[in-house]
Design a protein around this motif. Structure first.
Motif, PDB file in Angstrom:
ATOM      1  N   LYS A  22       0.819  -1.215   0.000  1.00 25.92           N
ATOM      2  CA  LYS A  22       0.000   0.000   0.000  1.00 25.92           C
ATOM      3  C   LYS A  22       0.856   1.270   0.000  1.00 25.92           C
ATOM      4  N   SER A  51      -6.096  -1.367   7.443  1.00 29.04           N
ATOM      5  CA  SER A  51      -6.983  -1.529   6.284  1.00 29.04           C
ATOM      6  C   SER A  51      -8.101  -2.512   6.571  1.00 29.04           C
ATOM      7  N   ASP A  70      -7.301  -2.763  -1.871  1.00 25.48           N
ATOM      8  CA  ASP A  70      -7.215  -1.427  -1.280  1.00 25.48           C
ATOM      9  C   ASP A  70      -5.806  -0.871  -1.438  1.00 25.48           C
ATOM     10  N   GLU A  73      -8.621   4.852  -0.909  1.00 23.43           N
ATOM     11  CA  GLU A  73      -8.838   3.606  -0.188  1.00 23.43           C
ATOM     12  C   GLU A  73     -10.167   2.967  -0.601  1.00 23.43           C
ATOM     13  N   ALA A  82      -8.182  -6.098   1.248  1.00 19.43           N
ATOM     14  CA  ALA A  82      -7.104  -5.240   1.754  1.00 19.43           C
ATOM     15  C   ALA A  82      -6.004  -5.084   0.713  1.00 19.43           C
TER      16      ALA A  82
END
Length: 634
Positions: free
Chosen positions: A22, A227, A75, A85, A72
């Motif tokens: 991320k 997340s 994301d 997000e 997740a």
């Protein structure tokens, strides 16, 4: 065989690796935060309770958690590509507009290049092993290999995977021979249902406490949300309601007042003039050579500026097509939906037209329909002629503009002034360049190079459209406004695409207002989208609708100050928001935990003190609430 410590190990690697993905492109806290730890403990205790309850419940819980980690991961990819997000609002938006958004090419390009999608089969394979006890050795080696490669940011290809798996197998063999018995004696193999239930409740309680008292902490370890929680719509900040804003703060920032309209020396200067509002897609002033001495060359903008008022610093209110057009056409935020401007133009003798090749998302189409233009020349209008449904972000700009300008000219049968609102499609993300032989000045094979070439081609298309209108005799007494709905970010401050931040790349857009009767270039220090229609109405001598934001740029009382906000959400809040006044702004980012003050170019960044953070957050919370931006849903 169920082993509590092994479950904790599995969940920790899943959480940590997806966090590395991320924030891979950012200098940001990548270790496990308090929220991550609480999420891992709650998930492990939930699995323990399910294991003690029934095999089917245990299998269902494993499937649920596996899917949660897949979400997740998605994301993380979404954040890398778009700085956005995955949370309830974005999921709802995607589902409603799947036919349009499924053609987004950036994600496909990303997966081909990065190959970190291997995270998904690793999680699923390991989950099957935990649920069935099959393939224990193979699954463990593959899972640990993938997670270690992601955490260490290693290149992912077949050779590297085989090398890492060989090394992992060797280490596991050594572990099993020399350390396994000792470790298993130290770490708990299982916990009772009562302890698991207590651990689950405690973890959720600590997360709720972290959320409610988040303003007491400043380190990212305490403020950064997992997340696994944010996909359910939680946010990573809490408001200190003990702070009472001062009367000055209430008057200048929080209160929502509407200016009194006053005539000035420019009022009615171009009475009865036609108006063309060119509001292009995703063109930021930060990417234009006219403003920055580098970037896309826009000859039409430069030509029009020679007889125009040009803003040095013009900003949209929100860096997203829907929220930007809403605030522009509504003359207000979301607490009051009225869309007065198009109706006011019609009631005062203007015919109104929207011309665009863009296939807007459903809620944006609905908003534009509520404005009730006299004519809509859009992909939906031409779909019968094209004999196909519009897919993706829109149709060919050349074809729609060629057909649309002719249909527009054919509609001008009455002796009435006209208002023509033009938007384009090709500069939306994916960035389409139609004539690659002509528009190839930026030769690199990156998205930004393609974007800059598309910007240059879109400026050319606007010049072609205006030339056709000029040949038809429609530009002799016409105001031309040239701007954009929002900008586009390419990594400054860590933001990408648009919709996500009130950063300079996303918020700062070009702006000029031209008339052939003007002389020379006259510079305006600062302006924003709320000012556009009051200025148009002022110059043409029309009555401005009451209870609308913004002032004419020629008003002696003009002030460039407003509350800016992202369309992306973090719980009930915009994920990024702030207050802009003249050339300064305060910006709060709930995803990255940023509390900054800076200038409009995002220079001279200063992090607010903890005391100032709490004060600024409370003030802006009150401001957002009055503007209908708390718990707003698309």
């Amino acid at each position: 065989m169920f082993h509590f410590s092994m479950i904790l190990f599995f969940l920790t690697l899943c959480s940590w690796s997806v966090k590395i993905v991320k924030y891979q492109r950012m200098r940001y806290f990548k270790m496990l935060s308090a929220s991550d730890i609480f999420a891992i403990l709650s998930a492990a205790s939930l699995l323990t309770l399910a294991h003690h309850a029934h095999p089917i419940i245990y299998a269902g819980t494993l499937i649920f958690l596996s899917l949660l980690f897949v979400v997740a991961y998605l994301d993380a990819v979404s954040f890398q590509l778009y700085s956005a997000e995955i949370e309830p609002n974005s999921i709802r938006l995607f589902v409603k507009n799947f036919k349009t958004m499924k053609h987004e090419a950036s994600s496909i390009e990303y997966f081909k290049k990065e190959k970190n999608w291997i995270y998904i089969p690793a999680v699923i394979f390991m989950s099957v092993t935990l649920g069935t006890g099959m393939f224990v050795s193979t699954a463990s080696v593959f899972f640990i290999t993938v997670m270690v490669m992601l955490i260490s940011k290693s290149r992912i290809n077949t050779l590297y995977i085989l090398l890492y798996m060989a090394a992992t197998s060797g280490l596991l063999m050594l572990f099993n021979r020399f350390a396994k018995s000792l470790v298993m004696e130290i770490l708990p193999a299982s916990i009772t249902p009562a302890i698991a239930a207590g651990l689950f409740i405690t973890a959720l309680f600590l997360e709720a406490l972290r959320l409610s008292k988040g303003y007491l902490f400043q380190h990212t370890f305490m403020t950064q949300a997992s997340s696994l929680f944010t996909v359910f719509g939680t946010h990573s900040i809490a408001i200190d309601h003990t702070y009472n804003p001062t009367p000055k703060e209430i008057e200048e920032i929080i209160s929502l007042s509407y200016p009194i309209r006053q005539k000035n020396s420019m009022t009615g200067t171009f009475k009865g003039a036609n108006v063309i509002l060119i509001c292009l897609e995703s063109i930021g002033r930060q990417q234009m050579e006219f403003y920055m001495n580098h970037g896309a060359n826009t000859p039409l903008f430069s030509k029009l500026s020679q007889k125009a008022f040009v803003s040095k610093n013009h900003q949209c209110i929100s860096p997203n097509t829907h929220t930007s057009l809403h605030t522009l056409l509504n003359g207000d935020y979301f607490q009051n939906e009225k869309y007065p401007y198009i109706e006011a133009l019609k009631s005062q003798g203007y015919t109104t037209t929207l011309l665009t090749p863009q296939n807007f998302l459903k809620h944006t189409k609905s908003m534009l329909e509520k404005n009730r233009y006299n004519h809509y020349f859009t992909p939906d209008f031409y779909k019968n002629q094209m004999k196909k449904e519009t897919t993706g972000w829109g149709e060919n700009d050349y074809k729609i503009f060629e057909a649309g300008v002719e249909d527009f000219i054919a509609c001008q049968t009455e002796e009435k002034p006209f208002f023509l609102h033009v938007t384009n499609n090709q500069t939306h993300i994916n960035y389409t360049v139609y004539d690659k032989k002509r528009f190839n000045r930026f030769a690199g094979n990156t998205a930004k190079h393609r974007y800059l070439n598309a910007v240059e081609e879109s400026d050319f298309l606007m010049e072609r459209l205006l030339t056709r209108l000029s040949d038809a005799g429609f530009l002799e007494n016409t105001l031309i406004v040239y701007t954009s709905d929002h900008g586009q970010a390419f990594g400054e401050l860590g933001y990408r695409a648009h919709s996500t931040a009130i950063s300079a790349e996303e918020m700062n857009v070009p702006f000029l207002i031209h008339h052939p009767g003007m002389k020379g270039t006259k510079w305006i220090d600062a302006s924003n989208h709320f000012d556009i229609f009051p200025t148009i109405f002022d110059l043409t001598g029309l009555d401005v609708p009451e209870n609308t934001q913004g002032r004419s740029l020629f008003s002696p009382h003009h002030l460039n100050q407003f509350v800016g906000f992202s369309s992306t959400r973090k719980g009930g809040f915009p994920s990024n928001f702030g207050f802009i006044a003249k050339d300064k702004k305060n910006m709060i980012d709930l995803v990255l935990g940023r509390f900054w003050t800076m200038d409009f170019e995002d220079k001279q960044i200063i992090t607010l003190s903890q005391k100032e953070q709490k004060r600024t957050l409370k003030i802006l919370y009150e401001a957002l609430s009055r503007r209908g931006l708390i718990d707003y849903k698309i």
